[in-house]
Design an enzyme around this catalytic site. Structure first.
Site, PDB file in Angstrom:
ATOM      1  N   CYS A   9       0.847  -1.208   0.000  1.00 15.29           N
ATOM      2  CA  CYS A   9       0.000   0.000   0.000  1.00 15.29           C
ATOM      3  C   CYS A   9       0.879   1.254   0.000  1.00 15.29           C
ATOM      4  CB  CYS A   9      -0.945   0.001   1.197  1.00 15.29           C
ATOM      5  SG  CYS A   9      -2.387  -1.074   1.025  1.00 15.29           S
ATOM      6  N   ASP A  32      10.430  -6.475  -8.918  1.00 15.05           N
ATOM      7  CA  ASP A  32      10.755  -7.069  -7.618  1.00 15.05           C
ATOM      8  C   ASP A  32      12.157  -6.633  -7.199  1.00 15.05           C
ATOM      9  OD1 ASP A  32       9.546  -9.795  -5.973  1.00 15.05           O
ATOM     10  OD2 ASP A  32      11.615  -9.181  -5.578  1.00 15.05           O
ATOM     11  N   HIS A  48      -6.403  -2.866  -0.964  1.00 10.16           N
ATOM     12  CA  HIS A  48      -5.693  -3.779  -0.066  1.00 10.16           C
ATOM     13  C   HIS A  48      -6.520  -5.047   0.121  1.00 10.16           C
ATOM     14  CE1 HIS A  48      -2.962  -5.225   3.021  1.00 10.16           C
ATOM     15  NE2 HIS A  48      -4.057  -5.660   3.631  1.00 10.16           N
ATOM     16  N   ASN A  88       1.689 -16.588  -4.205  1.00  8.44           N
ATOM     17  CA  ASN A  88       1.895 -17.296  -2.948  1.00  8.44           C
ATOM     18  C   ASN A  88       0.807 -16.861  -1.977  1.00  8.44           C
ATOM     19  OD1 ASN A  88       4.305 -18.459  -3.921  1.00  8.44           O
ATOM     20  ND2 ASN A  88       5.477 -16.640  -3.345  1.00  8.44           N
ATOM     21  N   THR A  96       5.122 -13.544   1.881  1.00  6.56           N
ATOM     22  CA  THR A  96       5.823 -12.722   2.875  1.00  6.56           C
ATOM     23  C   THR A  96       5.242 -11.319   2.985  1.00  6.56           C
ATOM     24  OG1 THR A  96       7.482 -12.036   1.255  1.00  6.56           O
ATOM     25  CG2 THR A  96       7.996 -13.984   2.583  1.00  6.56           C
ATOM     26  N   HIS A  99      -0.256  -8.456   0.971  1.00 10.40           N
ATOM     27  CA  HIS A  99      -1.086  -7.680   0.039  1.00 10.40           C
ATOM     28  C   HIS A  99      -1.051  -8.496  -1.247  1.00 10.40           C
ATOM     29  CE1 HIS A  99      -2.334  -3.563  -1.766  1.00 10.40           C
ATOM     30  NE2 HIS A  99      -2.302  -4.433  -2.774  1.00 10.40           N
ATOM     31  N   HIS A 101      -0.607 -10.262  -4.551  1.00  5.93           N
ATOM     32  CA  HIS A 101       0.259  -9.899  -5.680  1.00  5.93           C
ATOM     33  C   HIS A 101       0.543 -11.116  -6.534  1.00  5.93           C
ATOM     34  CE1 HIS A 101       2.843 -10.939  -2.234  1.00  5.93           C
ATOM     35  NE2 HIS A 101       3.686 -11.434  -3.122  1.00  5.93           N
ATOM     36  N   HIS A 103       3.385 -12.604  -9.181  1.00  2.00           N
ATOM     37  CA  HIS A 103       4.739 -12.489  -9.716  1.00  2.00           C
ATOM     38  C   HIS A 103       4.694 -12.861 -11.204  1.00  2.00           C
ATOM     39  CE1 HIS A 103       6.862 -12.845  -5.660  1.00  2.00           C
ATOM     40  NE2 HIS A 103       5.672 -13.338  -5.358  1.00  2.00           N
TER      41      HIS A 103
HETATM   42  P1  5GP Z   1       5.869 -13.141  -1.631  1.00  2.00           P
HETATM   43  O1  5GP Z   1       6.967 -13.927  -0.991  1.00  2.00           O
HETATM   44  O2  5GP Z   1       4.982 -12.471  -0.600  1.00  2.00           O
HETATM   45  O3  5GP Z   1       5.083 -13.912  -2.651  1.00  2.00           O
HETATM   46  O4  5GP Z   1       6.570 -12.013  -2.467  1.00  2.00           O
HETATM   47  C1  5GP Z   1       6.963 -10.793  -1.950  1.00  2.00           C
HETATM   48  C2  5GP Z   1       7.956 -10.220  -2.920  1.00  2.00           C
HETATM   49  O5  5GP Z   1       8.103  -8.838  -2.639  1.00  2.00           O
HETATM   50  C3  5GP Z   1       9.349 -10.848  -2.845  1.00  2.00           C
HETATM   51  O6  5GP Z   1       9.673 -11.413  -4.118  1.00  2.00           O
HETATM   52  C4  5GP Z   1      10.243  -9.676  -2.471  1.00  2.00           C
HETATM   53  O7  5GP Z   1      11.506  -9.717  -3.128  1.00  2.00           O
HETATM   54  C5  5GP Z   1       9.432  -8.476  -2.884  1.00  2.00           C
HETATM   55  N1  5GP Z   1       9.672  -7.281  -2.093  1.00  2.00           N
HETATM   56  C6  5GP Z   1       9.719  -7.198  -0.733  1.00  2.00           C
HETATM   57  N2  5GP Z   1       9.922  -5.937  -0.348  1.00  2.00           N
HETATM   58  C7  5GP Z   1      10.020  -5.192  -1.479  1.00  2.00           C
HETATM   59  C8  5GP Z   1      10.225  -3.805  -1.726  1.00  2.00           C
HETATM   60  O8  5GP Z   1      10.371  -2.969  -0.820  1.00  2.00           O
HETATM   61  N3  5GP Z   1      10.249  -3.395  -3.023  1.00  2.00           N
HETATM   62  C9  5GP Z   1      10.104  -4.286  -4.056  1.00  2.00           C
HETATM   63  N4  5GP Z   1      10.162  -3.783  -5.307  1.00  2.00           N
HETATM   64  N5  5GP Z   1       9.892  -5.601  -3.862  1.00  2.00           N
HETATM   65  C10 5GP Z   1       9.850  -6.044  -2.592  1.00  2.00           C
HETATM   66 ZN    ZN Z   2      -1.831  -3.304   1.135  1.00  2.00          ZN
END
Ligand code: 5GP
Ligand code: ZN
Length: 115
Positions: A9, A32, A48, A88, A96, A99, A101, A103
């Protein structure tokens, strides 16, 4: 509606910098910070929504708009040979940032195994 404590957000609001690749009324997409492939873009709804588990009839249009954006971004990024879209969900799914998302991974021939 935004969540004040949510990283994505804050990125959508421009409070944390990001490398934008696409934006419209519904969706924001950015690179990313820790890319797992030559092209690694995160596509997020501007609403959100914590995760796939929270998708229902009241917000699923955001998911549709995210996937419309995926197709546009893939073309703009030159991923004509294909790509992978990953979501994920929750702790066991490896999420992690809470919110929703998607990839987009591409720019290389990815392995055939999903995990
Ligand atoms: P998840 O593990 O939740 O599926 O993916 C979260 C993704 O967010 C990860 O691939 C991580 O590298 C990316 N990420 C985490 N913090 C930041 C950030 O501050 N900026 C950007 N551009 N990506 C982020
Ligand atoms: Zn959010």
């Amino acid at each position: 509606m935004r969540d004040q404590d949510c990283l994505f957000c804050k990125i959508i609001a421009g409070e944390i910098p990001s490398t934008k690749v696409y934006e419209d009324e519904w969706v924001y997409a950015f690179r990313d910070i820790n890319p797992q492939a030559p092209v690694h873009v995160l596509v997020v709804p501007k609403e959100h929504i914590c995760c796939t588990d929270a998708v229902d009839g009241s917000n699923s249009q955001y998911v549709a708009k995210c996937f419309e954006a995926v197709a546009k971004i893939a073309k703009a990024e030159g991923l004509e040979n294909g790509y992978r879209v990953i979501n994920n969900c929750g702790a066991d799914g490896g999420q992690t940032v809470m919110h929703l998302h998607f990839h987009i991974l591409g720019g290389v021939k990815l392995g055939e195994k999903m995990i």
